[in-house]
Every structure is written in C-alpha cells, then in structure tokens.
Design a protein around this motif. Structure first.
Motif, PDB file in Angstrom:
ATOM      1  N   ASN A  32       0.832  -1.201   0.000  1.00  0.00           N
ATOM      2  CA  ASN A  32       0.000   0.000   0.000  1.00  0.00           C
ATOM      3  C   ASN A  32       0.870   1.256   0.000  1.00  0.00           C
ATOM      4  O   ASN A  32       0.598   2.225  -0.718  1.00  0.00           O
TER       5      ASN A  32
ATOM      6  N   TYR B 198      -6.874   9.800  -0.584  1.00  0.00           N
ATOM      7  CA  TYR B 198      -6.810   8.361  -0.310  1.00  0.00           C
ATOM      8  C   TYR B 198      -6.445   8.087   1.148  1.00  0.00           C
ATOM      9  O   TYR B 198      -6.976   7.166   1.771  1.00  0.00           O
TER      10      TYR B 198
ATOM     11  N   ARG C 208      -9.169  -7.865   5.796  1.00  0.00           N
ATOM     12  CA  ARG C 208     -10.124  -7.351   4.807  1.00  0.00           C
ATOM     13  C   ARG C 208      -9.904  -5.857   4.579  1.00  0.00           C
ATOM     14  O   ARG C 208     -10.042  -5.366   3.447  1.00  0.00           O
TER      15      ARG C 208
ATOM     16  N   GLU D   8      -7.033  -5.448   2.196  1.00  0.00           N
ATOM     17  CA  GLU D   8      -7.439  -5.895   0.858  1.00  0.00           C
ATOM     18  C   GLU D   8      -8.256  -4.811   0.158  1.00  0.00           C
ATOM     19  O   GLU D   8      -8.035  -4.506  -1.023  1.00  0.00           O
ATOM     20  N   LEU D   9      -9.196  -4.230   0.889  1.00  0.00           N
ATOM     21  CA  LEU D   9     -10.034  -3.169   0.327  1.00  0.00           C
ATOM     22  C   LEU D   9      -9.213  -1.937  -0.034  1.00  0.00           C
ATOM     23  O   LEU D   9      -9.441  -1.298  -1.069  1.00  0.00           O
TER      24      LEU D   9
ATOM     25  N   LEU E  75      -6.028  -1.861  -0.850  1.00  0.00           N
ATOM     26  CA  LEU E  75      -5.219  -2.151  -2.039  1.00  0.00           C
ATOM     27  C   LEU E  75      -6.071  -2.066  -3.303  1.00  0.00           C
ATOM     28  O   LEU E  75      -5.620  -1.552  -4.336  1.00  0.00           O
ATOM     29  N   GLU E  76      -7.291  -2.566  -3.216  1.00  0.00           N
ATOM     30  CA  GLU E  76      -8.198  -2.486  -4.367  1.00  0.00           C
ATOM     31  C   GLU E  76      -8.496  -1.029  -4.706  1.00  0.00           C
ATOM     32  O   GLU E  76      -8.500  -0.636  -5.879  1.00  0.00           O
ATOM     33  N   ALA E  77      -8.732  -0.222  -3.670  1.00  0.00           N
ATOM     34  CA  ALA E  77      -9.025   1.195  -3.888  1.00  0.00           C
ATOM     35  C   ALA E  77      -7.812   1.924  -4.456  1.00  0.00           C
ATOM     36  O   ALA E  77      -7.938   2.785  -5.338  1.00  0.00           O
TER      37      ALA E  77
ATOM     38  N   ALA F  29      -5.392   0.632  -6.288  1.00  0.00           N
ATOM     39  CA  ALA F  29      -5.227   0.224  -7.687  1.00  0.00           C
ATOM     40  C   ALA F  29      -6.238   0.938  -8.580  1.00  0.00           C
ATOM     41  O   ALA F  29      -5.905   1.398  -9.688  1.00  0.00           O
ATOM     42  N   LEU F  30      -7.469   1.050  -8.085  1.00  0.00           N
ATOM     43  CA  LEU F  30      -8.515   1.740  -8.840  1.00  0.00           C
ATOM     44  C   LEU F  30      -8.180   3.220  -9.017  1.00  0.00           C
ATOM     45  O   LEU F  30      -8.373   3.796 -10.100  1.00  0.00           O
TER      46      LEU F  30
ATOM     47  N   GLU G 103      -5.354   3.641 -11.533  1.00  0.00           N
ATOM     48  CA  GLU G 103      -5.873   3.398 -12.883  1.00  0.00           C
ATOM     49  C   GLU G 103      -6.599   4.639 -13.402  1.00  0.00           C
ATOM     50  O   GLU G 103      -6.418   5.056 -14.557  1.00  0.00           O
TER      51      GLU G 103
END
Length: 220
Positions: free
Chosen positions: A10, A25, A41, A44-45, A47-49, A51-52, A55
């Motif tokens: 992260n 962020y 969790r 994980e959330l 890291l997803e955010a 990456a989004l 992008e």
C-alpha cells in the motif's frame, strides 16, 4: 498475503499518487483502519481502492471523480455492516500482564541458574525464590503497564511529551513511596516462605508460560 506485506504494498502504491489523490486516499485509509472491519479485509479493500485510483489517475481523473466528494463515504456501507472486532476482555488483559512478567522472571532464573550451574556448579541466588518476589513481580507488572499506558495517553498528537514544569513536590512523594515500598518489601519478604527452584524447573515454567501466552492470550 499477510497484513504487514499488504501495508508495505500500500505504501508503495501511495508513492505513485499525485499529492491531491494521496491526501484524499489517506483520509479513506485512516477511516477504514479505524473501523471495525477485519484488519486483513481492511488492507485488501485499501489495495483495491489504491489500484482503482491509480488506474483512474493514469486516465487523468482525480480521487473525487473516482470515489465521490467525501473520502469517508466510499467505505461507509462496508464499515457499517462489518461485525465488531474481538476485544480483549479486562480479565484477559489483567491476567496476561502478570503471566508475561512471571514468564520473563522464570526465563531469567532459568538462564542465569543454568549458566552458574555449568560454570561454578552452584546456582546460588537463582536456585531459590521468595513467594513475595513472585507476588511483587506479578502485581508490579500491572502497575507498571498502567503507568506507561497513562503516560502514553498524555502525549501530544505529534507523539512528543507535553512539556511540564519540574514538580519538586511530586518528586518528593514518589521518592517517599519508593522508600516505604523498599522497607515494606524487606519486612514482608521475611514473612513469606522461600522455595527451592531448580534452573530446570524455571526453564519448564518459562517454556510453559511462553506457550500459554501464544495459545491462550494470543490465539487467533
């Protein structure tokens, strides 16, 4: 992936964000980590955010365009529906402290006793222990931890101790209490029995204490 590894990843992703996106962020990050969502969790959330966000950033978008006006709103539903994290009970907490302290005490007795036994053939003072010593170490550990926790809670937001004027009266009280405790300890120590304690017994107690900490107090 373990939590520590995800946190490191992260941090790497955050370095790639623009100042505005990173600030936005990090508001999301602080809110989610402070919530009752499970730590694994949570990461994980995040890291997803991240990456989004990266992008979208590559396409010229900023964090508000991707997640909305308010950082705290993105994970609001997830945080609100998450089950409460397990909280260590007061009894568990106050049992763990003396348990850990006595485990440390027996570890010292085991190591020092075995070294003396192998080098001189005599365990000397590490071949016996007063019941009073055991009680003082157990109870004293709780008092010490409570003092440390209160001191930590008094720190300012930047983690620097708040400057206070020198309190000679307070120092005198502490010195007085310490002197009384020493003399009281000498008196009480003579009232409590002293038991023989082989270094091997100390070692067994230390190992048992360590296993107890792992499987009783720190079990997942």
């Amino acid at each position: 992936m373990k939590v520590k590894a995800m946190i490191k990843q992260n941090n790497v992703l955050r370095e790639q964000m623009t100042p505005f996106n990173r600030s936005y962020y990090e508001d999301m990050l602080l809110g989610l980590r402070a919530s009752k969502v499970d730590p694994v969790r949570t990461e994980e959330l995040l890291l997803e955010a991240a990456a989004l966000l990266l992008e979208g950033q590559a396409k010229g978008k900023n964090a508000k365009q991707i997640f909305g006006e308010h950082p705290e709103d993105y994970f609001k539903e997830i945080a609100g529906s998450a089950p409460a994290r397990k909280v260590r009970s007061k009894l568990n907490y106050y049992l763990m402290i003396p348990w850990a302290a006595l485990t440390g005490l027996f570890s010292v007795y085991a190591v020092a006793g075995l070294l003396l036994l192998w080098s001189t053939g005599d365990t000397e003072m590490f071949g016996q222990i007063s019941i009073f010593t055991i009680l003082v170490v157990g109870a004293g550990a709780i008092v010490l931890i409570e003092i440390i926790m209160k001191w930590l809670s008094s720190l300012s937001e930047d983690d620097a101790p708040k400057p206070k004027p020198f309190d000679i009266k307070g120092l005198g009280i502490y010195v007085g209490i310490a002197i009384i405790a020493v003399f009281l300890g000498i008196f009480l120590d003579n009232l409590f029995p002293v038991i023989s304690l082989s270094p091997w017994v100390s070692l067994i107690l230390a190992v048992a204490g360590g296993l107890g900490l792992k499987f009783i107090f720190f079990k997942s």
